[in-house]
Write a protein that holds these residues in place. Structure first.
Motif, PDB file in Angstrom:
ATOM      1  N   ILE A 170       0.845  -1.207   0.000  1.00 48.41           N
ATOM      2  CA  ILE A 170       0.000   0.000   0.000  1.00 48.41           C
ATOM      3  C   ILE A 170       0.876   1.250   0.000  1.00 48.41           C
ATOM      4  CG2 ILE A 170      -1.595   1.342   1.421  1.00 48.41           C
ATOM      5  CD1 ILE A 170      -2.828  -1.381   2.247  1.00 48.41           C
ATOM      6  N   GLN A 171       1.934   1.224   0.809  1.00 52.00           N
ATOM      7  CA  GLN A 171       2.836   2.381   0.851  1.00 52.00           C
ATOM      8  C   GLN A 171       3.509   2.591  -0.508  1.00 52.00           C
ATOM      9  OE1 GLN A 171       5.535   1.727   4.057  1.00 52.00           O
ATOM     10  NE2 GLN A 171       3.994   2.014   5.665  1.00 52.00           N
ATOM     11  N   ALA A 172       3.894   1.500  -1.146  1.00 51.95           N
ATOM     12  CA  ALA A 172       4.540   1.613  -2.463  1.00 51.95           C
ATOM     13  C   ALA A 172       3.582   2.211  -3.482  1.00 51.95           C
ATOM     14  CB  ALA A 172       5.016   0.239  -2.917  1.00 51.95           C
ATOM     15  N   TYR A 173       2.341   1.735  -3.478  1.00 53.69           N
ATOM     16  CA  TYR A 173       1.334   2.280  -4.406  1.00 53.69           C
ATOM     17  C   TYR A 173       1.051   3.748  -4.109  1.00 53.69           C
ATOM     18  CZ  TYR A 173       0.122  -2.057  -6.769  1.00 53.69           C
ATOM     19  OH  TYR A 173       0.132  -3.190  -7.533  1.00 53.69           O
ATOM     20  N   TRP A 174       0.997   4.093  -2.820  1.00 53.33           N
ATOM     21  CA  TRP A 174       0.711   5.476  -2.441  1.00 53.33           C
ATOM     22  C   TRP A 174       1.839   6.395  -2.906  1.00 53.33           C
ATOM     23  CZ3 TRP A 174      -2.697   8.862  -1.443  1.00 53.33           C
ATOM     24  CH2 TRP A 174      -2.394  10.051  -0.774  1.00 53.33           C
ATOM     25  N   ARG A 175       3.098   5.982  -2.706  1.00 55.34           N
ATOM     26  CA  ARG A 175       4.213   6.788  -3.182  1.00 55.34           C
ATOM     27  C   ARG A 175       4.182   6.936  -4.703  1.00 55.34           C
ATOM     28  NH1 ARG A 175       7.100   4.200   1.121  1.00 55.34           N
ATOM     29  NH2 ARG A 175       7.730   2.511  -0.258  1.00 55.34           N
ATOM     30  N   GLY A 176       3.855   5.826  -5.365  1.00 59.42           N
ATOM     31  CA  GLY A 176       3.735   5.879  -6.824  1.00 59.42           C
ATOM     32  C   GLY A 176       2.644   6.840  -7.271  1.00 59.42           C
ATOM     33  N   TYR A 177       1.536   6.825  -6.558  1.00 53.18           N
ATOM     34  CA  TYR A 177       0.413   7.714  -6.878  1.00 53.18           C
ATOM     35  C   TYR A 177       0.823   9.174  -6.693  1.00 53.18           C
ATOM     36  CZ  TYR A 177      -3.866  10.360  -6.120  1.00 53.18           C
ATOM     37  OH  TYR A 177      -4.838  11.297  -6.163  1.00 53.18           O
ATOM     38  N   LYS A 178       1.535   9.458  -5.596  1.00 51.29           N
ATOM     39  CA  LYS A 178       1.960  10.839  -5.331  1.00 51.29           C
ATOM     40  C   LYS A 178       2.931  11.322  -6.405  1.00 51.29           C
ATOM     41  CE  LYS A 178       2.995  11.926  -1.061  1.00 51.29           C
ATOM     42  NZ  LYS A 178       3.585  11.804   0.289  1.00 51.29           N
ATOM     43  N   VAL A 179       3.844  10.433  -6.822  1.00 52.03           N
ATOM     44  CA  VAL A 179       4.809  10.813  -7.864  1.00 52.03           C
ATOM     45  C   VAL A 179       4.087  11.081  -9.183  1.00 52.03           C
ATOM     46  CG1 VAL A 179       6.738   9.974  -9.260  1.00 52.03           C
ATOM     47  CG2 VAL A 179       6.748   9.652  -6.791  1.00 52.03           C
ATOM     48  N   ARG A 180       3.142  10.188  -9.520  1.00 51.63           N
ATOM     49  CA  ARG A 180       2.381  10.381 -10.784  1.00 51.63           C
ATOM     50  C   ARG A 180       1.575  11.678 -10.749  1.00 51.63           C
ATOM     51  NH1 ARG A 180       1.716   4.858 -10.078  1.00 51.63           N
ATOM     52  NH2 ARG A 180      -0.372   5.119  -9.197  1.00 51.63           N
ATOM     53  N   LYS A 181       1.014  11.947  -9.581  1.00 52.23           N
ATOM     54  CA  LYS A 181       0.223  13.175  -9.429  1.00 52.23           C
ATOM     55  C   LYS A 181       1.120  14.406  -9.615  1.00 52.23           C
ATOM     56  CE  LYS A 181      -3.016  15.376  -6.272  1.00 52.23           C
ATOM     57  NZ  LYS A 181      -3.636  15.331  -4.934  1.00 52.23           N
ATOM     58  N   ALA A 182       2.316  14.333  -9.007  1.00 50.98           N
ATOM     59  CA  ALA A 182       3.265  15.444  -9.122  1.00 50.98           C
ATOM     60  C   ALA A 182       3.706  15.629 -10.573  1.00 50.98           C
ATOM     61  CB  ALA A 182       4.477  15.174  -8.229  1.00 50.98           C
ATOM     62  N   LEU A 183       3.914  14.495 -11.268  1.00 52.43           N
ATOM     63  CA  LEU A 183       4.313  14.575 -12.677  1.00 52.43           C
ATOM     64  C   LEU A 183       3.215  15.188 -13.545  1.00 52.43           C
ATOM     65  CD1 LEU A 183       6.169  11.168 -13.115  1.00 52.43           C
ATOM     66  CD2 LEU A 183       7.175  13.448 -13.257  1.00 52.43           C
ATOM     67  N   ARG A 184       1.975  14.784 -13.220  1.00 51.60           N
ATOM     68  CA  ARG A 184       0.842  15.358 -14.002  1.00 51.60           C
ATOM     69  C   ARG A 184       0.726  16.863 -13.763  1.00 51.60           C
ATOM     70  NH1 ARG A 184      -1.817  10.392 -12.814  1.00 51.60           N
ATOM     71  NH2 ARG A 184      -2.822  11.308 -10.984  1.00 51.60           N
TER      72      ARG A 184
END
Length: 199
Positions: A170-184
């Motif tokens: 869950i933590q890995a997915y959450w970090r991935g989500y935050k990075v993708r959001k920042a990239l967008r």
């Protein structure tokens, strides 16, 4: 060309995320395997301790059984001796009744003392049998409690391993989500900047 570079960068980021996720999954699998091995070692240690305690209890039980058997044999020998003596005394009492009516009271007292001693030994035997029964019940309870405690511990360790693994994912997915959001967000900001320069 810029779009291609932008897409290439995104692909690189996605590739890194995939690689990171694979590493996370590998770490999670290694963690679960390590936890299972540790639980197995602990289980073996608990089993050895349980077997040692069972052996000790069985030895103690065997000793008590030996004591009980010895007491039963001794009691039987005493009982036989008492029966013989009782018979002898009763025979003597009959003879004494015929010959010595005056001594009958004294011999009757002796017979009563022997009967009391026999009754006391019978009571002692009954108490020993009750003690043996109690020990047997306690031993059965101890074995059952050990088994239940072991099962509960194994279940808790499995649940902890699953929760830990789930938490890592869950933590890995959450970090991935935050990075993708920042990239967008960065990508949108970049597009707005280009539009202003064009005007």
């Amino acid at each position: 060309v810029r779009n291609r570079k932008h897409i290439t960068k995104k692909n690189e980021v996605i590739h890194k995320f995939k690689s990171s996720l694979q590493q996370m999954e590998k770490l999670c699998e290694d963690f679960v395997l390590s936890t299972q091995q540790e639980a197995e070692k602990q289980g073996q240690s608990d089993r050895r301790a349980s077997e040692s305690q069972q052996k000790h209890l069985l030895e103690e039980l065997s000793g008590l059984r030996t004591q009980l058997n010895n007491l039963l044999v001794a009691n039987h020998e005493v009982e036989v001796a008492l029966r013989k003596r009782k018979y002898k005394v009763e025979t003597e009492i009959e003879n004494w009744i015929q010959k010595y009516d005056a001594d009958m009271g004294e011999k009757q007292s002796e017979l009563e003392e022997l009967s009391t001693a026999y009754a006391d030994e019978q009571e002692e035997l009954r108490e020993l049998e009750e003690r043996y029964t109690i020990l047997e019940v306690e031993y059965t309870q101890i074995v059952e409690e050990k088994r239940l405690a072991k099962e509960r511990k194994e279940r808790e360790e499995r649940e902890l391993a699953m929760k830990t693994c789930a938490s890592v994912i869950i933590q890995a997915y959450w970090r991935g989500y935050k990075v993708r959001k920042a990239l967008r967000a960065k990508a949108k900001k970049g597009k707005k900047g280009k539009g202003k320069r064009g005007k």
